[in-house]
Scaffold this motif. Structure first.
Motif, mmCIF file in Angstrom:
data_model
loop_
_atom_site.group_PDB
_atom_site.id
_atom_site.type_symbol
_atom_site.label_atom_id
_atom_site.label_comp_id
_atom_site.label_asym_id
_atom_site.label_seq_id
_atom_site.Cartn_x
_atom_site.Cartn_y
_atom_site.Cartn_z
ATOM 1 N N LEU A 28 5.525 -13.128 -5.549
ATOM 2 C CA LEU A 28 5.309 -11.715 -5.865
ATOM 3 C C LEU A 28 6.630 -11.002 -6.141
ATOM 4 N N GLU A 29 6.679 -10.271 -7.278
ATOM 5 C CA GLU A 29 7.876 -9.548 -7.686
ATOM 6 C C GLU A 29 7.661 -8.035 -7.750
ATOM 7 N N GLU A 30 6.443 -7.596 -8.051
ATOM 8 C CA GLU A 30 6.139 -6.167 -8.144
ATOM 9 C C GLU A 30 4.859 -5.875 -7.372
ATOM 10 N N LEU A 31 4.868 -4.767 -6.634
ATOM 11 C CA LEU A 31 3.713 -4.368 -5.838
ATOM 12 C C LEU A 31 3.441 -2.884 -6.063
ATOM 13 N N VAL A 32 2.203 -2.573 -6.449
ATOM 14 C CA VAL A 32 1.763 -1.187 -6.652
ATOM 15 C C VAL A 32 0.666 -0.895 -5.640
ATOM 16 N N ILE A 33 0.812 0.203 -4.904
ATOM 17 C CA ILE A 33 -0.164 0.594 -3.887
ATOM 18 C C ILE A 33 -0.598 2.028 -4.166
ATOM 19 N N SER A 34 -1.902 2.238 -4.210
ATOM 20 C CA SER A 34 -2.433 3.590 -4.366
ATOM 21 C C SER A 34 -3.562 3.787 -3.366
ATOM 22 N N VAL A 35 -3.653 4.993 -2.829
ATOM 23 C CA VAL A 35 -4.709 5.362 -1.886
ATOM 24 C C VAL A 35 -5.499 6.500 -2.515
ATOM 25 N N THR A 36 -6.793 6.288 -2.691
ATOM 26 C CA THR A 36 -7.618 7.258 -3.405
ATOM 27 C C THR A 36 -8.381 8.191 -2.486
ATOM 28 N N GLY A 37 -8.581 7.812 -1.237
ATOM 29 C CA GLY A 37 -9.356 8.641 -0.322
ATOM 30 C C GLY A 37 -8.538 9.786 0.251
ATOM 31 N N THR A 38 -9.224 10.710 0.905
ATOM 32 C CA THR A 38 -8.574 11.877 1.499
ATOM 33 C C THR A 38 -8.445 11.770 3.013
ATOM 34 N N LYS A 39 -9.068 10.759 3.604
ATOM 35 C CA LYS A 39 -9.011 10.608 5.053
ATOM 36 C C LYS A 39 -7.668 10.016 5.454
ATOM 37 N N LEU A 40 -6.948 10.736 6.289
ATOM 38 C CA LEU A 40 -5.630 10.293 6.717
ATOM 39 C C LEU A 40 -5.731 9.470 7.997
ATOM 40 N N ARG A 41 -4.829 8.545 8.117
ATOM 41 C CA ARG A 41 -4.767 7.715 9.312
ATOM 42 C C ARG A 41 -4.085 8.499 10.427
ATOM 43 N N ARG A 42 -4.717 8.550 11.597
ATOM 44 C CA ARG A 42 -4.153 9.304 12.715
ATOM 45 C C ARG A 42 -2.930 8.609 13.295
ATOM 46 N N ARG A 43 -2.969 7.292 13.328
ATOM 47 C CA ARG A 43 -1.849 6.537 13.861
ATOM 48 C C ARG A 43 -1.079 5.899 12.712
ATOM 49 N N PRO A 44 0.223 5.756 12.853
ATOM 50 C CA PRO A 44 1.002 5.138 11.776
ATOM 51 C C PRO A 44 0.654 3.670 11.614
ATOM 52 N N LEU A 45 0.866 3.164 10.412
ATOM 53 C CA LEU A 45 0.635 1.753 10.155
ATOM 54 C C LEU A 45 1.561 0.920 11.029
ATOM 55 N N SER A 46 1.002 -0.104 11.637
ATOM 56 C CA SER A 46 1.779 -0.942 12.540
ATOM 57 C C SER A 46 1.886 -2.346 11.964
ATOM 58 N N GLY A 47 2.724 -3.140 12.587
ATOM 59 C CA GLY A 47 2.897 -4.510 12.139
ATOM 60 C C GLY A 47 4.055 -4.640 11.169
ATOM 61 N N THR A 48 4.148 -5.791 10.561
ATOM 62 C CA THR A 48 5.231 -6.071 9.629
ATOM 63 C C THR A 48 4.670 -6.657 8.348
ATOM 64 N N LEU A 49 5.490 -6.643 7.326
ATOM 65 C CA LEU A 49 5.126 -7.232 6.048
ATOM 66 C C LEU A 49 5.597 -8.681 5.994
ATOM 67 N N PRO A 50 4.925 -9.518 5.218
ATOM 68 C CA PRO A 50 5.426 -10.882 5.011
ATOM 69 C C PRO A 50 6.804 -10.848 4.356
ATOM 70 N N PRO A 51 7.558 -11.933 4.414
ATOM 71 C CA PRO A 51 8.930 -11.916 3.868
ATOM 72 C C PRO A 51 9.004 -11.489 2.405
ATOM 73 N N MET A 52 8.238 -12.122 1.513
ATOM 74 C CA MET A 52 8.202 -11.762 0.087
ATOM 75 C C MET A 52 9.614 -11.530 -0.468
ATOM 76 N N LYS A 53 10.448 -12.551 -0.400
ATOM 77 C CA LYS A 53 11.853 -12.403 -0.767
ATOM 78 C C LYS A 53 12.070 -12.226 -2.260
ATOM 79 N N ARG A 54 11.042 -12.445 -3.069
ATOM 80 C CA ARG A 54 11.170 -12.222 -4.506
ATOM 81 C C ARG A 54 10.735 -10.817 -4.923
ATOM 82 N N LEU A 55 10.204 -10.048 -3.970
ATOM 83 C CA LEU A 55 9.716 -8.706 -4.282
ATOM 84 C C LEU A 55 10.889 -7.785 -4.602
#
Length: 420
Positions: free
Chosen positions: A241-268
């Motif tokens: 993976l070299e390019e990543l596009v993320i979009s969120v279309t809903g209006t409901k917000l997450r009360r808690r922050p996103l947790s965890g980690t991302l995979p290495p993806m050293k080519r991103l």
């Protein structure tokens, strides 16, 4: 009797003029009835893209290509959809139409079209139907079960781009997954998914049913929480993976922050966070706080030093309609932390001007110099683009069409000077 001299314009020059008007359909239609020598060139552009969204249009177009078979050779982009869920002739006959249009390279099967309601003879002839398809979009349609979808994708030997937008399918029991043969898709490098809680479309790649070298991935999420279920897909693509596009279309917000980690993806190298810029059904103002959660994930990501660009896309109507001021301080903090960890990182802000701002210079210079005080203290580059129209296909993830551009080169030892 005096006759004015007759000047003959070579047909090659006429063709060049008509080709220049490739996206001006009314003018092309006028050219098609102007003279016999212009007909075929104008029709070549008029019928390059054909959209069929009901049974009546399907009947008219089928009769047209039967009486004028030459037109069938012009079609390169084909969209097939239905206005209603009820069964029509289109459900049974669209494979026959696709078989007639041998030049189609970009195919969209849209709303209410059931892909595997086709006759058995066409199921057996899938490679012949889809062997020329380079871009396939399945939007709001049913593809049967996972085995049917895998069979369909295996028939697209030349496909390099796949869009699965709200695609409905039946996921088998886990003991049946092993019986589904995996297929190779060597040409496929761009993938767009709209995962939901009900249809785990991402499991196809997480389970390795489709083996492809995906270099560009777009995830359209209803809520930020769905990103957690997409991590197995990112792990499956972490080496390509070299390019990543993320979009969120809903209006409901997450009360808690996103947790965890991302995979290495050293080519991103590039990450683009945006909303659906052209979706009029989305409420205004659109929510942008979810972007802060992803900036936090990038901040603690072990491979953030490999990134070269982070893109954020906003709309002026959203910024003007927010009840409270936009969280510039939090964006400034998140971007500054990333820039501190990677001095080669470039930030790009795309602002779609849908409110008609008169003095864009003052608006953009203020956004570039005053909204990010912490970022100005680090060595980085901030590019600000502003335009009134959005192009979904110019670059991966979309970009502004003919924008005004400002570049701010921040350096603690020098003064930042915007370049237009």
């Amino acid at each position: 009797m005096f006759r004015p001299p007759y000047y003959h314009v070579p047909q090659e020059l006429c063709d060049e003029v008509i080709d220049y008007l490739w996206d001006d359909v009314p003018t092309l239609q006028a050219c098609a009835v102007a003279c016999h020598g212009w007909v075929w060139r104008a029709q070549r552009h008029i019928f390059r893209s054909v959209a069929i969204n009901n049974a009546a249009r399907f009947e008219r177009f089928s009769r047209l290509i039967k009486t004028k078979p030459r037109i069938a050779t012009y079609v390169r982009v084909l969209t097939i959809a239905k206005a209603r869920r009820s069964k029509t002739k289109l459900d049974r006959a669209w494979p026959e139409l696709l078989q007639t249009l041998r030049g189609v390279e970009d195919l969209t099967l849209g709303r209410w079209v059931e892909v595997f309601s086709m006759q058995e003879v066409f199921k057996q002839n899938l490679p012949a139907l889809f062997q020329r398809i380079r871009v396939l979009r399945l939007t709001n349609t049913s593809v049967g079960d996972v085995a049917d979808l895998v069979c369909l994708l295996s028939a697209c030997s030349a496909m390099h781009t796949l869009h699965l937008d709200n695609t409905r399918m039946v996921w088998p029991n886990w003991d049946q997954v092993d019986s589904i043969p995996s297929v190779d898709s060597p040409q496929l490098h761009t993938l767009s998914l709209t995962p939901t809680h009900a249809v785990p479309i991402t499991d196809i790649w997480a389970e390795g049913l489709i083996r492809a070298t995906i270099r560009r991935l777009e995830l359209e999420l209803i809520t930020p929480d769905l990103f957690l279920s997409c991590r197995p897909v990112l792990r499956a693509m972490e080496n390509t993976l070299e390019e990543l596009v993320i979009s969120v279309t809903g209006t409901k917000l997450r009360r808690r922050p996103l947790s965890g980690t991302l995979p290495p993806m050293k080519r991103l190298r590039r990450i683009h966070l945006r909303v659906k810029m052209l979706d009029a059904k989305q409420p205004i103002p659109r929510q942008y706080e979810w972007m802060l959660g992803f900036l936090r994930l990038l901040r603690i990501w072990e491979s953030n030093s490999h990134l070269s660009e982070v893109v954020l896309s906003w709309r002026t109507s959203d910024l003007a309609s927010m009840k409270t001021s936009p969280p510039w301080d939090e964006f400034d903090f998140g971007m500054a932390k990333l820039a501190k960890a990677n001095d080669k990182l470039r930030f790009t802000l795309n602002v779609l001007d849908d409110t008609g701002i008169q003095n864009q210079w003052i608006y953009m210079v203020g956004l570039g110099l005053h909204a990010f005080p912490s970022l100005r203290k680090l060595r980085t580059t901030l590019a600000v683009n502003m335009g009134s129209s959005w192009d979904e296909h110019e670059t991966f993830g979309g970009s502004l069409r003919n924008p005004k551009q400002w570049a701010f080169h921040f350096d603690p030892q020098t003064v930042s000077v915007p370049k237009v």
